[in-house]
Enzyme design. Structure first.
Site, PDB file in Angstrom:
ATOM      1  N   ALA A  20       0.772  -1.263   0.098  1.00  0.00           N
ATOM      2  CA  ALA A  20      -0.024   0.064   0.021  1.00  0.00           C
ATOM      3  C   ALA A  20       0.990   1.297   0.099  1.00  0.00           C
ATOM      4  O   ALA A  20       2.121   1.177   0.315  1.00  0.00           O
ATOM      5  CB  ALA A  20      -0.940   0.131   1.112  1.00  0.00           C
ATOM      6  N   PHE A  22       3.184   4.574   0.352  1.00  0.00           N
ATOM      7  CA  PHE A  22       4.402   4.721  -0.004  1.00  0.00           C
ATOM      8  C   PHE A  22       5.291   3.396  -0.780  1.00  0.00           C
ATOM      9  O   PHE A  22       5.825   3.510  -1.817  1.00  0.00           O
ATOM     10  CB  PHE A  22       5.377   5.350   1.117  1.00  0.00           C
ATOM     11  CG  PHE A  22       4.983   6.720   1.631  1.00  0.00           C
ATOM     12  CD1 PHE A  22       4.121   7.308   1.084  1.00  0.00           C
ATOM     13  CD2 PHE A  22       5.476   6.900   2.910  1.00  0.00           C
ATOM     14  CE1 PHE A  22       3.581   8.587   1.626  1.00  0.00           C
ATOM     15  CE2 PHE A  22       5.104   8.195   3.449  1.00  0.00           C
ATOM     16  CZ  PHE A  22       4.095   8.867   2.993  1.00  0.00           C
ATOM     17  N   TYR A 171       4.169   7.496  18.320  1.00  0.00           N
ATOM     18  CA  TYR A 171       4.551   7.393  17.062  1.00  0.00           C
ATOM     19  C   TYR A 171       5.598   8.315  16.729  1.00  0.00           C
ATOM     20  O   TYR A 171       6.639   7.859  15.972  1.00  0.00           O
ATOM     21  CB  TYR A 171       3.288   7.827  16.458  1.00  0.00           C
ATOM     22  CG  TYR A 171       3.698   7.688  14.746  1.00  0.00           C
ATOM     23  CD1 TYR A 171       4.055   6.591  13.916  1.00  0.00           C
ATOM     24  CD2 TYR A 171       3.658   8.965  14.059  1.00  0.00           C
ATOM     25  CE1 TYR A 171       4.413   6.738  12.728  1.00  0.00           C
ATOM     26  CE2 TYR A 171       3.920   9.155  12.713  1.00  0.00           C
ATOM     27  CZ  TYR A 171       4.199   7.966  12.146  1.00  0.00           C
ATOM     28  OH  TYR A 171       4.465   8.008  10.770  1.00  0.00           O
TER      29      TYR A 171
HETATM   30  P1  NDP Z   1      -0.151   2.813   4.527  1.00  0.00           P
HETATM   31  O1  NDP Z   1      -0.838   2.284   5.808  1.00  0.00           O
HETATM   32  O2  NDP Z   1      -0.722   3.179   3.316  1.00  0.00           O
HETATM   33  O3  NDP Z   1       0.953   1.794   4.351  1.00  0.00           O
HETATM   34  C1  NDP Z   1       1.710   0.975   5.229  1.00  0.00           C
HETATM   35  C2  NDP Z   1       2.569  -0.320   5.007  1.00  0.00           C
HETATM   36  O4  NDP Z   1       3.124  -0.827   5.814  1.00  0.00           O
HETATM   37  C3  NDP Z   1       1.393  -0.995   4.134  1.00  0.00           C
HETATM   38  O5  NDP Z   1       1.958  -1.853   3.020  1.00  0.00           O
HETATM   39  C4  NDP Z   1       1.450  -2.335   5.425  1.00  0.00           C
HETATM   40  O6  NDP Z   1       1.377  -3.747   4.819  1.00  0.00           O
HETATM   41  C5  NDP Z   1       2.726  -2.145   5.868  1.00  0.00           C
HETATM   42  N1  NDP Z   1       2.782  -2.789   7.355  1.00  0.00           N
HETATM   43  C6  NDP Z   1       2.345  -2.281   8.445  1.00  0.00           C
HETATM   44  N2  NDP Z   1       2.617  -3.168   9.482  1.00  0.00           N
HETATM   45  C7  NDP Z   1       3.347  -4.046   9.043  1.00  0.00           C
HETATM   46  C8  NDP Z   1       3.973  -5.148   9.376  1.00  0.00           C
HETATM   47  N3  NDP Z   1       3.918  -5.643  10.612  1.00  0.00           N
HETATM   48  N4  NDP Z   1       4.645  -6.032   8.836  1.00  0.00           N
HETATM   49  C9  NDP Z   1       4.947  -5.580   7.592  1.00  0.00           C
HETATM   50  N5  NDP Z   1       4.138  -4.715   6.975  1.00  0.00           N
HETATM   51  C10 NDP Z   1       3.617  -4.015   7.605  1.00  0.00           C
HETATM   52  O7  NDP Z   1       0.944   4.173   5.054  1.00  0.00           O
HETATM   53  P2  NDP Z   1       1.878   4.654   4.440  1.00  0.00           P
HETATM   54  O8  NDP Z   1       2.321   4.399   2.977  1.00  0.00           O
HETATM   55  O9  NDP Z   1       1.682   6.288   4.379  1.00  0.00           O
HETATM   56  O10 NDP Z   1       3.087   4.585   5.255  1.00  0.00           O
HETATM   57  C11 NDP Z   1       4.445   3.975   5.097  1.00  0.00           C
HETATM   58  C12 NDP Z   1       5.312   4.456   6.044  1.00  0.00           C
HETATM   59  O11 NDP Z   1       5.453   5.964   5.959  1.00  0.00           O
HETATM   60  C13 NDP Z   1       5.194   4.293   7.452  1.00  0.00           C
HETATM   61  O12 NDP Z   1       6.295   3.914   8.291  1.00  0.00           O
HETATM   62  C14 NDP Z   1       4.400   5.650   8.163  1.00  0.00           C
HETATM   63  O13 NDP Z   1       4.802   5.801   9.456  1.00  0.00           O
HETATM   64  C15 NDP Z   1       5.366   6.553   7.091  1.00  0.00           C
HETATM   65  N6  NDP Z   1       4.831   7.964   6.936  1.00  0.00           N
HETATM   66  C16 NDP Z   1       3.694   8.258   6.517  1.00  0.00           C
HETATM   67  C17 NDP Z   1       3.147   9.468   6.417  1.00  0.00           C
HETATM   68  C18 NDP Z   1       1.783   9.765   5.972  1.00  0.00           C
HETATM   69  O14 NDP Z   1       1.447  10.885   6.112  1.00  0.00           O
HETATM   70  N7  NDP Z   1       1.029   8.653   5.110  1.00  0.00           N
HETATM   71  C19 NDP Z   1       4.143  10.470   6.593  1.00  0.00           C
HETATM   72  C20 NDP Z   1       5.293  10.108   7.087  1.00  0.00           C
HETATM   73  C21 NDP Z   1       5.712   8.902   7.426  1.00  0.00           C
HETATM   74  P3  NDP Z   1       0.459  -4.807   5.225  1.00  0.00           P
HETATM   75  O15 NDP Z   1      -0.789  -4.086   6.203  1.00  0.00           O
HETATM   76  O16 NDP Z   1      -0.089  -5.413   4.002  1.00  0.00           O
HETATM   77  O17 NDP Z   1       1.537  -5.557   6.098  1.00  0.00           O
HETATM   78  C1  8X3 Z   2       3.037  10.901   9.289  1.00  0.00           C
HETATM   79  C2  8X3 Z   2       2.939  12.401   9.377  1.00  0.00           C
HETATM   80  O1  8X3 Z   2       2.149  14.269  10.632  1.00  0.00           O
HETATM   81  O2  8X3 Z   2       0.514  12.501  10.573  1.00  0.00           O
HETATM   82  O3  8X3 Z   2       4.044  10.504   9.633  1.00  0.00           O
HETATM   83  O4  8X3 Z   2       2.775  12.325  11.965  1.00  0.00           O
HETATM   84  S1  8X3 Z   2       2.038  12.959  10.774  1.00  0.00           S
END
Ligand code: NDP
Ligand code: 8X3
Length: 271
Positions: A20, A22, A171
């Site tokens: 999903a 990123f 977080y």
């Molecule tokens: P999504 O929820 O869209 O994607 C998260 C991904 O992480 C999924 O593919 C999920 O896959 C995987 N995941 C979660 N838990 C596990 C696990 N235990 N084992 C393996 N895979 C796991 O969120 P984002 O794409 O936004 O998030 C990706 C990263 O970016 C995260 O680290 C998040 O903290 C970070 N981030 C996000 C921001 C935002 O605003 N969106 C901003 C800054 C950072 P599955 O459930 O299939 O295992």
């Molecule tokens: C995800 C961005 O601002 O929701 O890491 O913490 S924020």
């Protein structure tokens, strides 16, 4: 993954959380460069759909059907399970075992409650995924990179590592760990050609808020209402840029935000 000679085999890019957001966008961008991909997540059917898209070269594939990954290996993986991570790495097909780039992306936030009301189970899940899961993957893959004197670990951190906000408590602390670990790895790796980068995105529209609010679609949608957030593709672009710089260049930390997000200053409670 840098300016490799034409004869070098395509780089091997291992992406956690590729089902999903990123992770999937990063997979698409690297596929567009002809990389060999290892895609890991718990939702295997999502990975299968992505692999079909990235290997087909059809209309839905990157670059309008022109680009495709040179090879794709899927791993059903929960990064919280250290044994499973070690096994997944040990059992990589030999032609994909020399990982060039590890993108530690799997993670997310659970809940937005103040610390005194938050669910300790949510805290544990965040620490287990964002911190320990990232450590498991790094420890399993880094020795090979050091032995080959080549590689790049790209950690997906967050602006939450740098800027506190209400409800970010654990977080943000997890992502601060990621930021400091990234720098500490650089210190340990001095003398090798292994690179480490911490990418810190701000507000980005993915499934992140849906997960944070435990499936509450209205609450998740409200986060992005009236804003043009970062897209997953914006973040993927930053990841690929860092990975394709000349190999003597290391981006330590890269923070990016949508223009419509900034800082609010100190909060002061007055009587
Ligand atoms: P999504 O929820 O869209 O994607 C998260 C991904 O992480 C999924 O593919 C999920 O896959 C995987 N995941 C979660 N838990 C596990 C696990 N235990 N084992 C393996 N895979 C796991 O969120 P984002 O794409 O936004 O998030 C990706 C990263 O970016 C995260 O680290 C998040 O903290 C970070 N981030 C996000 C921001 C935002 O605003 N969106 C901003 C800054 C950072 P599955 O459930 O299939 O295992
Ligand atoms: C995800 C961005 O601002 O929701 O890491 O913490 S924020």
């Amino acid at each position: 993954m840098t300016h490799a000679a034409q004869t070098d085999p395509p780089p091997v890019v291992f992406i956690t959380g590729a089902s999903a957001g990123f992770g999937a966008a990063i997979a698409r961008r690297f596929a567009g460069l002809g990389a060999r991909l290892i895609l890991a997540a718990r939702r295997y059917e999502r990975l299968e759909a992505l692999a079909a898209e990235l290997s087909g070269g059809g209309a839905g594939s990157p670059a309008g059907g022109r680009a495709r990954a040179a090879a794709i290996h899927l791993v059903r993986l929960d990064v919280r399970d250290r044994g499973a991570v070690d096994r997944a790495v040990a059992e990589l097909p030999p032609e994909l075992s020399d990982v060039s780039v590890l993108v530690n992306n799997a993670g997310g936030a659970i809940g937005l409650s103040p610390a005194h009301e938050a669910d300790p189970d949510d805290w544990e899940q965040m620490v287990d995924t964002n911190v320990k899961g990232l450590l498991h993957c790094t420890r399993a893959i880094l020795p090979g990179m050091v032995a080959r004197d080549r590689g790049h670990i790209i950690n997906i951190g967050s602006v939450a590592a740098e800027t506190p906000y209400p409800g970010s408590n654990v977080y943000g602390a997890c992502k601060a760990f990621v930021a400091q670990l990234s720098l500490n790895l650089r210190a340990d790796l001095l003398g090798s050609r292994v690179r480490v980068t911490d990418i810190e995105p701000g507000l980005a529209e993915t499934e992140f808020s849906l997960v944070r609010f435990k499936g509450d679609r209205d609450r998740a949608a409200a986060v992005y209402e009236g804003v043009k957030p970062l897209s997953a593709e914006d973040v993927a672009e930053a990841v690929v840029w860092c990975a394709t710089l000349p190999e003597h260049v290391n981006v330590n930390r890269l923070e990016l935000m949508p223009v419509m997000q900034a800082f609010a200053g100190f909060a002061v409670k007055r009587d």
